[in-house]
Write a protein that holds these residues in place. Structure first.
Motif, PDB file in Angstrom:
ATOM      1  N   GLU A  24       0.817  -1.219   0.000  1.00 42.47           N
ATOM      2  CA  GLU A  24       0.000   0.000   0.000  1.00 42.47           C
ATOM      3  C   GLU A  24       0.852   1.270   0.000  1.00 42.47           C
ATOM      4  OE1 GLU A  24      -3.257   2.238   2.839  1.00 42.47           O
ATOM      5  OE2 GLU A  24      -3.010   0.080   3.019  1.00 42.47           O
ATOM      6  N   MET A  25       1.947   1.252   0.771  1.00 46.87           N
ATOM      7  CA  MET A  25       2.806   2.431   0.889  1.00 46.87           C
ATOM      8  C   MET A  25       3.870   2.484  -0.206  1.00 46.87           C
ATOM      9  SD  MET A  25       1.443   3.912   3.439  1.00 46.87           S
ATOM     10  CE  MET A  25       2.622   5.210   3.605  1.00 46.87           C
ATOM     11  N   ASN A  26       3.973   1.421  -1.007  1.00 45.78           N
ATOM     12  CA  ASN A  26       4.944   1.337  -2.096  1.00 45.78           C
ATOM     13  C   ASN A  26       6.383   1.421  -1.577  1.00 45.78           C
ATOM     14  OD1 ASN A  26       5.591   0.900  -4.767  1.00 45.78           O
ATOM     15  ND2 ASN A  26       5.629   3.087  -5.251  1.00 45.78           N
ATOM     16  N   ILE A  27       6.658   0.661  -0.516  1.00 50.26           N
ATOM     17  CA  ILE A  27       8.003   0.555   0.050  1.00 50.26           C
ATOM     18  C   ILE A  27       8.321  -0.923   0.253  1.00 50.26           C
ATOM     19  CG2 ILE A  27       8.039   2.821   1.165  1.00 50.26           C
ATOM     20  CD1 ILE A  27       7.198   1.548   3.753  1.00 50.26           C
ATOM     21  N   LYS A  28       9.587  -1.241   0.517  1.00 49.46           N
ATOM     22  CA  LYS A  28       9.995  -2.627   0.715  1.00 49.46           C
ATOM     23  C   LYS A  28       9.513  -3.151   2.060  1.00 49.46           C
ATOM     24  CE  LYS A  28      14.223  -2.189  -1.959  1.00 49.46           C
ATOM     25  NZ  LYS A  28      15.691  -2.320  -1.919  1.00 49.46           N
ATOM     26  N   GLU A  29       9.303  -4.478   2.119  1.00 51.22           N
ATOM     27  CA  GLU A  29       8.893  -5.111   3.366  1.00 51.22           C
ATOM     28  C   GLU A  29       9.959  -4.923   4.443  1.00 51.22           C
ATOM     29  OE1 GLU A  29       7.257  -9.139   3.121  1.00 51.22           O
ATOM     30  OE2 GLU A  29       6.991  -8.761   0.978  1.00 51.22           O
ATOM     31  N   ASP A  30      11.226  -4.978   4.051  1.00 46.24           N
ATOM     32  CA  ASP A  30      12.315  -4.785   5.006  1.00 46.24           C
ATOM     33  C   ASP A  30      12.267  -3.402   5.641  1.00 46.24           C
ATOM     34  OD1 ASP A  30      13.287  -7.325   4.617  1.00 46.24           O
ATOM     35  OD2 ASP A  30      14.779  -6.709   3.135  1.00 46.24           O
ATOM     36  N   THR A  31      11.855  -2.408   4.875  1.00 45.41           N
ATOM     37  CA  THR A  31      11.741  -1.046   5.398  1.00 45.41           C
ATOM     38  C   THR A  31      10.640  -0.984   6.453  1.00 45.41           C
ATOM     39  OG1 THR A  31      12.463  -0.166   3.280  1.00 45.41           O
ATOM     40  CG2 THR A  31      11.372   1.373   4.777  1.00 45.41           C
ATOM     41  N   VAL A  32       9.523  -1.631   6.174  1.00 41.78           N
ATOM     42  CA  VAL A  32       8.416  -1.654   7.135  1.00 41.78           C
ATOM     43  C   VAL A  32       8.868  -2.341   8.424  1.00 41.78           C
ATOM     44  CG1 VAL A  32       6.072  -2.470   7.581  1.00 41.78           C
ATOM     45  CG2 VAL A  32       6.680  -1.637   5.306  1.00 41.78           C
ATOM     46  N   LYS A  33       9.572  -3.453   8.311  1.00 44.18           N
ATOM     47  CA  LYS A  33      10.078  -4.163   9.488  1.00 44.18           C
ATOM     48  C   LYS A  33      11.061  -3.298  10.276  1.00 44.18           C
ATOM     49  CE  LYS A  33       9.729  -8.734   7.384  1.00 44.18           C
ATOM     50  NZ  LYS A  33      10.506  -9.876   6.859  1.00 44.18           N
ATOM     51  N   TYR A  34      11.874  -2.525   9.558  1.00 39.48           N
ATOM     52  CA  TYR A  34      12.871  -1.662  10.190  1.00 39.48           C
ATOM     53  C   TYR A  34      12.230  -0.625  11.102  1.00 39.48           C
ATOM     54  CZ  TYR A  34      16.698   1.718  10.576  1.00 39.48           C
ATOM     55  OH  TYR A  34      17.642   2.585  11.052  1.00 39.48           O
ATOM     56  N   THR A  37      12.176  -1.694  14.762  1.00 38.98           N
ATOM     57  CA  THR A  37      13.401  -2.126  15.431  1.00 38.98           C
ATOM     58  C   THR A  37      13.908  -1.103  16.448  1.00 38.98           C
ATOM     59  OG1 THR A  37      14.849  -1.158  13.757  1.00 38.98           O
ATOM     60  CG2 THR A  37      14.121  -3.438  13.405  1.00 38.98           C
ATOM     61  N   GLN A  38      14.721  -1.609  17.371  1.00 39.23           N
ATOM     62  CA  GLN A  38      15.354  -0.735  18.353  1.00 39.23           C
ATOM     63  C   GLN A  38      16.371   0.185  17.684  1.00 39.23           C
ATOM     64  OE1 GLN A  38      14.773  -0.145  21.524  1.00 39.23           O
ATOM     65  NE2 GLN A  38      13.064  -1.568  21.489  1.00 39.23           N
ATOM     66  N   ALA A  39      17.029  -0.280  16.641  1.00 41.25           N
ATOM     67  CA  ALA A  39      18.017   0.543  15.935  1.00 41.25           C
ATOM     68  C   ALA A  39      17.354   1.801  15.360  1.00 41.25           C
ATOM     69  CB  ALA A  39      18.670  -0.252  14.817  1.00 41.25           C
ATOM     70  N   TYR A  40      16.169   1.647  14.800  1.00 40.12           N
ATOM     71  CA  TYR A  40      15.437   2.794  14.248  1.00 40.12           C
ATOM     72  C   TYR A  40      15.038   3.756  15.369  1.00 40.12           C
ATOM     73  CZ  TYR A  40      11.864   5.463  11.766  1.00 40.12           C
ATOM     74  OH  TYR A  40      11.111   6.478  11.216  1.00 40.12           O
ATOM     75  N   LYS A  41      14.606   3.214  16.496  1.00 39.49           N
ATOM     76  CA  LYS A  41      14.207   4.063  17.628  1.00 39.49           C
ATOM     77  C   LYS A  41      15.393   4.843  18.190  1.00 39.49           C
ATOM     78  CE  LYS A  41      10.325   1.145  18.678  1.00 39.49           C
ATOM     79  NZ  LYS A  41       9.760   0.113  19.514  1.00 39.49           N
ATOM     80  N   ARG A  42      16.569   4.198  18.250  1.00 38.55           N
ATOM     81  CA  ARG A  42      17.776   4.900  18.702  1.00 38.55           C
ATOM     82  C   ARG A  42      18.148   6.011  17.720  1.00 38.55           C
ATOM     83  NH1 ARG A  42      19.591  -0.374  19.969  1.00 38.55           N
ATOM     84  NH2 ARG A  42      20.744  -0.428  18.017  1.00 38.55           N
ATOM     85  N   LYS A  43      18.001   5.744  16.439  1.00 40.83           N
ATOM     86  CA  LYS A  43      18.294   6.745  15.410  1.00 40.83           C
ATOM     87  C   LYS A  43      17.385   7.960  15.589  1.00 40.83           C
ATOM     88  CE  LYS A  43      18.245   7.277  10.404  1.00 40.83           C
ATOM     89  NZ  LYS A  43      17.994   6.600   9.132  1.00 40.83           N
ATOM     90  N   PHE A  52       9.520  14.090  17.092  1.00 37.65           N
ATOM     91  CA  PHE A  52       8.382  13.193  17.006  1.00 37.65           C
ATOM     92  C   PHE A  52       7.383  13.596  15.924  1.00 37.65           C
ATOM     93  CE2 PHE A  52       9.863  13.022  21.421  1.00 37.65           C
ATOM     94  CZ  PHE A  52      10.176  11.680  21.473  1.00 37.65           C
ATOM     95  N   LYS A  53       7.672  14.647  15.218  1.00 39.11           N
ATOM     96  CA  LYS A  53       6.702  15.195  14.292  1.00 39.11           C
ATOM     97  C   LYS A  53       6.444  14.305  13.079  1.00 39.11           C
ATOM     98  CE  LYS A  53       5.529  19.678  12.434  1.00 39.11           C
ATOM     99  NZ  LYS A  53       5.977  21.026  12.229  1.00 39.11           N
ATOM    100  N   ASN A  54       7.481  13.861  12.398  1.00 43.49           N
ATOM    101  CA  ASN A  54       7.300  13.118  11.156  1.00 43.49           C
ATOM    102  C   ASN A  54       7.851  11.697  11.202  1.00 43.49           C
ATOM    103  OD1 ASN A  54       5.969  15.077   9.583  1.00 43.49           O
ATOM    104  ND2 ASN A  54       7.895  16.172   9.348  1.00 43.49           N
ATOM    105  N   GLN A  55       8.119  11.189  12.362  1.00 37.94           N
ATOM    106  CA  GLN A  55       8.669   9.843  12.432  1.00 37.94           C
ATOM    107  C   GLN A  55       7.611   8.808  12.115  1.00 37.94           C
ATOM    108  OE1 GLN A  55      10.087   9.216  16.353  1.00 37.94           O
ATOM    109  NE2 GLN A  55       8.155   8.517  17.138  1.00 37.94           N
ATOM    110  N   ARG A  56       8.039   7.726  11.492  1.00 38.52           N
ATOM    111  CA  ARG A  56       7.140   6.609  11.239  1.00 38.52           C
ATOM    112  C   ARG A  56       7.362   5.581  12.328  1.00 38.52           C
ATOM    113  NH1 ARG A  56       7.010   5.630   4.734  1.00 38.52           N
ATOM    114  NH2 ARG A  56       6.249   7.699   4.227  1.00 38.52           N
ATOM    115  N   CYS A  57       6.299   4.913  12.705  1.00 39.36           N
ATOM    116  CA  CYS A  57       6.365   3.951  13.787  1.00 39.36           C
ATOM    117  C   CYS A  57       5.466   2.768  13.442  1.00 39.36           C
ATOM    118  CB  CYS A  57       5.914   4.609  15.076  1.00 39.36           C
ATOM    119  SG  CYS A  57       6.005   3.541  16.492  1.00 39.36           S
TER     120      CYS A  57
END
Length: 61
Positions: A24-34, A37-43, A52-57
Motif C-alpha cells: 500500500e505504501m509502495n516501500i519494501k517489506e524490510d523497510t516496514v520491518k525496520y 526495530t530498536q536501531a530505528y528508535k535509537r536513530k 516526534f513530528k514526522n517519524q514513522r512507527c
C-alpha cells in the motif's frame, strides 16, 4: 497472522500485515520491518529538530 499499524506522528497511514502495508505504501517489506526495530528508535532519539513530528512507527496490534 500478525496485524500492524503504521503511523506517522499521530496519523495512521496503514493497517494490515507487513506485506500489505509495504504494498500500500509502495516501500519494501524490510523497510516496514525496520520501523519496529530498536536501531530505528535509537536513530530517532538522536534527532534534535522535529523529533516526534514526522517519524514513522510500526505498532503490533
Amino acid at each position: 497472522m500478525k496485524i500492524y499499524a503504521l503511523y506517522r506522528g499521530e496519523v495512521c497511514l496503514s493497517i494490515g500485515t507487513i506485506y500489505e502495508i509495504a504494498k500500500e505504501m509502495n516501500i519494501k517489506e524490510d523497510t516496514v520491518k525496520y520501523y519496529a526495530t530498536q536501531a530505528y528508535k535509537r536513530k530517532l532519539d538522536k534527532r534534535k529538530k522535529g523529533k516526534f513530528k514526522n517519524q514513522r512507527c510500526l505498532i503490533k496490534l
